[in-house]
Write an enzyme that holds these catalytic residues in place. Structure first.
Site, PDB file in Angstrom:
ATOM      1  N   PRO A 197       9.301  -4.825   0.056  1.00  0.00           N
ATOM      2  CA  PRO A 197      10.355  -4.564   1.039  1.00  0.00           C
ATOM      3  C   PRO A 197       9.791  -4.442   2.458  1.00  0.00           C
ATOM      4  O   PRO A 197       8.671  -3.947   2.634  1.00  0.00           O
ATOM      5  CB  PRO A 197      10.962  -3.229   0.594  1.00  0.00           C
ATOM      6  CG  PRO A 197      10.325  -2.857  -0.680  1.00  0.00           C
ATOM      7  CD  PRO A 197       9.235  -3.820  -1.002  1.00  0.00           C
ATOM      8  N   VAL A 198      10.558  -4.938   3.438  1.00  0.00           N
ATOM      9  CA  VAL A 198      10.068  -4.920   4.828  1.00  0.00           C
ATOM     10  C   VAL A 198      10.515  -3.645   5.532  1.00  0.00           C
ATOM     11  O   VAL A 198      11.496  -3.007   5.126  1.00  0.00           O
ATOM     12  CB  VAL A 198      10.543  -6.170   5.619  1.00  0.00           C
ATOM     13  CG1 VAL A 198       9.981  -7.443   5.018  1.00  0.00           C
ATOM     14  CG2 VAL A 198      12.053  -6.236   5.677  1.00  0.00           C
TER      15      VAL A 198
ATOM     16  N   LEU B  46       5.245   0.356   3.570  1.00  0.00           N
ATOM     17  CA  LEU B  46       4.377  -0.157   2.500  1.00  0.00           C
ATOM     18  C   LEU B  46       3.368  -1.180   3.015  1.00  0.00           C
ATOM     19  O   LEU B  46       2.690  -1.841   2.232  1.00  0.00           O
ATOM     20  CB  LEU B  46       5.242  -0.785   1.393  1.00  0.00           C
ATOM     21  CG  LEU B  46       6.227   0.174   0.707  1.00  0.00           C
ATOM     22  CD1 LEU B  46       7.162  -0.594  -0.228  1.00  0.00           C
ATOM     23  CD2 LEU B  46       5.476   1.254  -0.076  1.00  0.00           C
TER      24      LEU B  46
ATOM     25  N   GLY C  57       3.693  -4.107   4.213  1.00  0.00           N
ATOM     26  CA  GLY C  57       3.928  -5.490   3.751  1.00  0.00           C
ATOM     27  C   GLY C  57       3.423  -6.528   4.746  1.00  0.00           C
ATOM     28  O   GLY C  57       2.688  -7.447   4.367  1.00  0.00           O
ATOM     29  N   GLY C  58       3.790  -6.393   6.014  1.00  0.00           N
ATOM     30  CA  GLY C  58       3.382  -7.358   7.046  1.00  0.00           C
ATOM     31  C   GLY C  58       1.871  -7.340   7.258  1.00  0.00           C
ATOM     32  O   GLY C  58       1.234  -8.394   7.395  1.00  0.00           O
ATOM     33  N   SER C  59       1.280  -6.139   7.257  1.00  0.00           N
ATOM     34  CA  SER C  59      -0.180  -6.011   7.435  1.00  0.00           C
ATOM     35  C   SER C  59      -0.911  -6.643   6.259  1.00  0.00           C
ATOM     36  O   SER C  59      -1.969  -7.256   6.424  1.00  0.00           O
ATOM     37  CB  SER C  59      -0.580  -4.540   7.526  1.00  0.00           C
ATOM     38  OG  SER C  59       0.083  -3.929   8.592  1.00  0.00           O
ATOM     39  N   SER C  60      -0.348  -6.477   5.069  1.00  0.00           N
ATOM     40  CA  SER C  60      -0.982  -7.039   3.878  1.00  0.00           C
ATOM     41  C   SER C  60      -0.892  -8.572   3.898  1.00  0.00           C
ATOM     42  O   SER C  60      -1.837  -9.261   3.479  1.00  0.00           O
ATOM     43  CB  SER C  60      -0.322  -6.458   2.626  1.00  0.00           C
ATOM     44  OG  SER C  60      -1.112  -6.720   1.509  1.00  0.00           O
TER      45      SER C  60
ATOM     46  N   LYS D   1       0.848  -1.221   0.000  1.00  0.00           N
ATOM     47  CA  LYS D   1       0.000   0.000   0.000  1.00  0.00           C
ATOM     48  C   LYS D   1       0.870   1.252   0.000  1.00  0.00           C
ATOM     49  O   LYS D   1       2.001   1.238   0.505  1.00  0.00           O
ATOM     50  CB  LYS D   1      -0.971   0.026   1.174  1.00  0.00           C
ATOM     51  CG  LYS D   1      -0.373   0.270   2.567  1.00  0.00           C
ATOM     52  CD  LYS D   1      -0.342   1.723   3.038  1.00  0.00           C
ATOM     53  CE  LYS D   1       0.877   1.988   3.866  1.00  0.00           C
ATOM     54  NZ  LYS D   1       1.005   2.811   4.920  1.00  0.00           N
TER      55      LYS D   1
ATOM     56  N   ASP E 142      -2.892  -1.208  10.136  1.00  0.00           N
ATOM     57  CA  ASP E 142      -3.079  -1.131   8.683  1.00  0.00           C
ATOM     58  C   ASP E 142      -3.818  -2.344   8.120  1.00  0.00           C
ATOM     59  O   ASP E 142      -4.118  -2.385   6.927  1.00  0.00           O
ATOM     60  CB  ASP E 142      -1.716  -1.023   7.975  1.00  0.00           C
ATOM     61  CG  ASP E 142      -1.191   0.404   7.953  1.00  0.00           C
ATOM     62  OD1 ASP E 142      -2.003   1.336   8.120  1.00  0.00           O
ATOM     63  OD2 ASP E 142       0.019   0.588   7.763  1.00  0.00           O
TER      64      ASP E 142
HETATM   65  O1  C5P Z   1      -0.740  -1.047  15.075  1.00  0.00           O
HETATM   66  P1  C5P Z   1       0.688  -1.092  14.676  1.00  0.00           P
HETATM   67  O2  C5P Z   1       1.437  -2.243  15.268  1.00  0.00           O
HETATM   68  O3  C5P Z   1       0.878  -0.962  13.210  1.00  0.00           O
HETATM   69  O4  C5P Z   1       1.372   0.235  15.304  1.00  0.00           O
HETATM   70  C1  C5P Z   1       2.754   0.367  15.530  1.00  0.00           C
HETATM   71  C2  C5P Z   1       3.024   1.555  16.450  1.00  0.00           C
HETATM   72  O5  C5P Z   1       2.659   2.769  15.797  1.00  0.00           O
HETATM   73  C3  C5P Z   1       2.187   1.563  17.719  1.00  0.00           C
HETATM   74  O6  C5P Z   1       2.811   0.873  18.762  1.00  0.00           O
HETATM   75  C4  C5P Z   1       2.087   3.047  18.039  1.00  0.00           C
HETATM   76  O7  C5P Z   1       3.273   3.486  18.673  1.00  0.00           O
HETATM   77  C5  C5P Z   1       2.048   3.692  16.677  1.00  0.00           C
HETATM   78  N1  C5P Z   1       0.682   4.025  16.181  1.00  0.00           N
HETATM   79  C6  C5P Z   1       0.008   5.104  16.720  1.00  0.00           C
HETATM   80  N2  C5P Z   1      -1.238   5.424  16.223  1.00  0.00           N
HETATM   81  C7  C5P Z   1      -1.782   4.732  15.211  1.00  0.00           C
HETATM   82  C8  C5P Z   1      -1.089   3.631  14.639  1.00  0.00           C
HETATM   83  C9  C5P Z   1       0.150   3.311  15.151  1.00  0.00           C
HETATM   84  O8  C5P Z   1       0.493   5.764  17.636  1.00  0.00           O
HETATM   85  N3  C5P Z   1      -2.976   5.089  14.739  1.00  0.00           N
END
Ligand code: C5P
Length: 286
Positions: A96-97, A101, A103-106, A11, A138
């Site tokens: 790419p990780v 992008l 990648g892991g969420s997708s 994405k 994501d």
């Molecule tokens: O949910 P995810 O693991 O992708 O988020 C990684 C980090 O990004 C969270 O631990 C947080 O610090 C930050 N985050 C945030 N607000 C969001 C999404 C992510 O603060 N809406």
């Protein structure tokens, strides 16, 4: 034994705005997202037995519950209470990780969609997105894909008129970026430039690709540490010099991308960027 192969597209953020910090420490976001054809491929196989295993063609990836593909399968099993047997996930990593992008969420979203189909779970995309929410911010967007507005902490998804088709050149600089650190830098900042999200939504409604491209903006770009920021600026400058209609950073970076109307220009940009950046990809919107 039953098996299915699903793709997990990367994405891009056409816009990324952070509206504020919530009490739970997460941030209120407003982002226009777009899928591209650069994707990982996952083969899910179910046999008699139990357990979940992951194999990948990239050595340094975690293969346990820290990998979002496994986390998604565990979460789906917990939410539905269904036992489907022994699940093997084979991941061909192309996106790419740690690149901004998703990648892991997708990959997580692809596991949810794939298992829904393979095991005949009959869950709606909305329900899968809801389950994905608990795996990562994501993931709900990645379940649905396409052109969409993501709000809340990433869980409120509104499908949008598709971005008119175009070519995309991606370049990932070699430095790492810490997402929590970027959010902290943003919290410490008093005022900042904001993307014209409404303008982008209007341009999408009108099918105006250049209107979208020239409004692309990511609030994380301006708060990068100076050397990282100047590298991002340099790559964006090259993309624009090669004829990109607009260029921006995706997510929390560091990947930079440019949108191109013509394939020849995109190919020329890809070649030029390969001279100054190790990871460069030519892809398309989907
Ligand atoms: O949910 P995810 O693991 O992708 O988020 C990684 C980090 O990004 C969270 O631990 C947080 O610090 C930050 N985050 C945030 N607000 C969001 C999404 C992510 O603060 N809406």
């Amino acid at each position: 034994m039953a098996s299915i192969t699903v793709s997990a597209p990367a994405k891009l953020n056409l816009t990324l705005d952070v509206l504020g910090k919530r009490e739970d420490g997460y941030h209120e976001m407003k982002m226009v997202m777009q899928s591209v054809s650069l994707c990982d491929e996952l083969t899910l196989t179910i046999e008699n037995g139990e357990g979940i295993s992951l194999s990948a063609d990239l050595g340094f990836l975690p293969l346990d519950g820290r990998n979002l593909a496994v986390a998604a399968a565990l979460r789906l099993r917990e939410e539905t209470g269904k036992e489907w047997g022994k699940l093997a996930i084979d991941l061909k990593k192309r996106v790419p990780v740690c690149a901004g992008l998703a990648g892991g969420s997708s990959d997580a979203a692809a596991v949810l969609r794939g298992l829904n189909e393979l095991c005949g779970l009959g869950l709606s995309m909305e329900r899968l997105a809801e389950i994905g929410e608990k795996v990562g911010s994501d993931v709900p967007y990645c379940v649905l894909g396409g052109t969409a507005l993501a709000q809340g902490w990433g869980e409120k998804i509104t499908p949008l008129s598709p971005l008119p088709e175009c070519f995309v050149v991606l370049a990932k600089p070699g430095f790492p970026i810490s997402t929590p650190e970027l959010f902290a830098r943003l919290d410490a900042q008093r005022s900042r430039c904001r993307p014209d999200t409404e303008g982008v939504l209007k341009a999408l409604r009108e099918g105006d690709l250049s209107g979208v491209a020239r409004r692309m903006f990511n609030v994380f770009e301006e708060i990068l540490p100076p050397r990282k920021r100047s590298r991002v600026e340099e790559l964006k400058g090259e993309l624009l010099h090669c004829g990109a209609m607009g260029a921006s950073m995706s997510g929390t970076g560091p990947t930079v991308f440019g949108l191109f109307l013509r394939e020849e220009e995109a190919k020329a940009a890809e070649e030029r960027l390969r001279g100054i950046c190790r990871e460069v990809f030519l892809t398309r919107t989907i």
